[in-house]
Design a protein around this motif. Structure first.
Motif, PDB file in Angstrom:
ATOM      1  N   GLY A   5       0.831  -1.198   0.000  1.00 30.13           N
ATOM      2  CA  GLY A   5       0.000   0.000   0.000  1.00 30.13           C
ATOM      3  C   GLY A   5       0.865   1.247   0.000  1.00 30.13           C
ATOM      4  O   GLY A   5       1.798   1.372   0.800  1.00 30.13           O
ATOM      5  N   ALA A  68      -3.934   6.022   4.765  1.00 30.43           N
ATOM      6  CA  ALA A  68      -3.397   4.735   5.207  1.00 30.43           C
ATOM      7  C   ALA A  68      -4.518   3.754   5.522  1.00 30.43           C
ATOM      8  O   ALA A  68      -4.461   2.571   5.143  1.00 30.43           O
ATOM      9  CB  ALA A  68      -2.508   4.935   6.430  1.00 30.43           C
ATOM     10  N   LEU A  71      -5.995   2.354   2.413  1.00 32.70           N
ATOM     11  CA  LEU A  71      -5.141   1.327   1.816  1.00 32.70           C
ATOM     12  C   LEU A  71      -5.348  -0.020   2.501  1.00 32.70           C
ATOM     13  O   LEU A  71      -5.416  -1.058   1.836  1.00 32.70           O
ATOM     14  CB  LEU A  71      -3.669   1.741   1.912  1.00 32.70           C
ATOM     15  N   VAL A  79       1.951  -0.696   4.618  1.00 31.98           N
ATOM     16  CA  VAL A  79       1.738   0.660   4.125  1.00 31.98           C
ATOM     17  C   VAL A  79       3.056   1.417   4.137  1.00 31.98           C
ATOM     18  O   VAL A  79       3.840   1.315   5.093  1.00 31.98           O
ATOM     19  CB  VAL A  79       0.686   1.405   4.970  1.00 31.98           C
TER      20      VAL A  79
END
Length: 229
Positions: A5, A68, A71, A79
Motif C-alpha cells: 500500500g 493509510a 489502503l 503501508v
C-alpha cells in the motif's frame, strides 16, 4: 506476493518514481512479466504543501492517516508513505492501521550501517533538514546526520519545490547540489542521503564525492522484499 500500500501524491513525480522502482525490483526478483501487487491512494499535494507552510502537522496527519486506513481496507498488507518529509507524522499514520507501516528512515539507516558508515550528510526539504524527526530517529539507530548551512538549505529546498516537484531539471541546480554534497563530505560525511524522493531525478552517485543513499530506492526495494518474503 503480498499487496503493497502506497500513500502517494507528494508530488506525483515522487509517486511515479516509487511505482517504477517497486515494479523494477519485483521484475528483477521474479523475472518474466511480473509486477508488484500494489494499491495507491494519491493525496492532493497542494493541500499537503498548505499544511506544511502553516505548520499544521495535525491536519496533515489526519489526511495521511485516512489514506493509510483506506489502503488497509483495499487489501494492503503493509503501508508506505512516499515522501521523506511527511514522515514527521509517521506516528499517527502508523496508529491508524493494523498492518505494518514500513518506515523510510529506518530502512535507510539500515542501508547506511550495512555500508559501514555512521556519519552522513542529508539533503532534503528544509523541514527534513531542520526539524528533529529525521535526524533524531537516525541518531537513535546509530547514524549521525550533518546538514548544509542555512543558505544552502534554503537553496536545496527551493529547488525541490520550485523545480523538481514540477518536473523541471536545470543544470544550474545540479551544480548547487554537487557543491552541497562536496561541502558535506569536507565536513566529514562519509555518505550522502538523498532525503527527498525527487532529488534522484536531478543528481546521482556520479555527482557525489562519497557514496549516496537514495532513500526512495532503498525504501522501494525493502517493500518488495517484504511483499515477497
Amino acid at each position: 506476493m503480498r499487496t503493497i500500500g502506497l500513500i502517494g501524491g507528494m508530488s506525483w513525480q515522487a509517486s511515479a518514481e516509487y511505482y517504477r522502482l517497486i515494479n523494477e525490483a519485483a521484475a528483477a526478483r521474479l523475472g518474466g512479466q511480473h509486477n508488484a501487487k500494489s494499491v495507491m491512494v494519491t493525496v492532493d499535494f497542494d493541500e499537503i504543501v498548505a499544511f506544511q507552510q502553516a505548520g499544521d502537522w495535525e491536519g496533515a496527519a489526519k489526511t495521511l492517516a485516512e489514506a493509510a486506513a483506506a489502503l488497509e481496507r483495499a487489501g494492503a498488507a503493509m503501508v508506505a508513505l512516499c515522501a521523506n518529509t511527511m514522515h514527521v507524522v509517521a506516528e499517527p499514520v502508523t496508529a491508524a492501521i493494523s498492518v505494518p507501516f514500513v518506515h523510510l528512515v529506518d530502512v535507510t539507516a539500515d542501508a547506511v550501517k550495512a555500508a559501514g558508515i555512521t556519519r552522513v550528510g542529508l539533503l532534503g526539504t528544509r523541514y527534513t533538514m531542520e526539524m528533529d524527526f529525521y535526524k533524531d530517529r537516525m541518531a537513535e539507530l546509530g547514524v549521525e546526520v550533518l546538514v548544509p548551512p542555512a543558505e544552502e538549505r534554503a537553496a536545496v529546498h527551493d529547488i525541490i519545490y520550485g523545480e523538481l516537484t514540477l518536473g523541471v531539471l536545470r543544470e544550474e541546480s545540479r551544480e548547487v547540489y554537487r557543491r552541497g554534497m562536496a561541502r558535506l563530505a569536507e565536513r566529514g560525511a562519509a555518505g550522502i542521503i538523498f532525503g527527498c524522493t525527487e532529488i534522484p531525478l536531478l543528481v546521482s552517485a556520479a555527482d557525489s564525492p562519497v557514496p549516496v543513499f537514495d532513500s526512495t530506492r532503498i525504501h522501494a526495494e525493502r517493500l518488495v522484499g517484504l511483499a515477497l518474503d
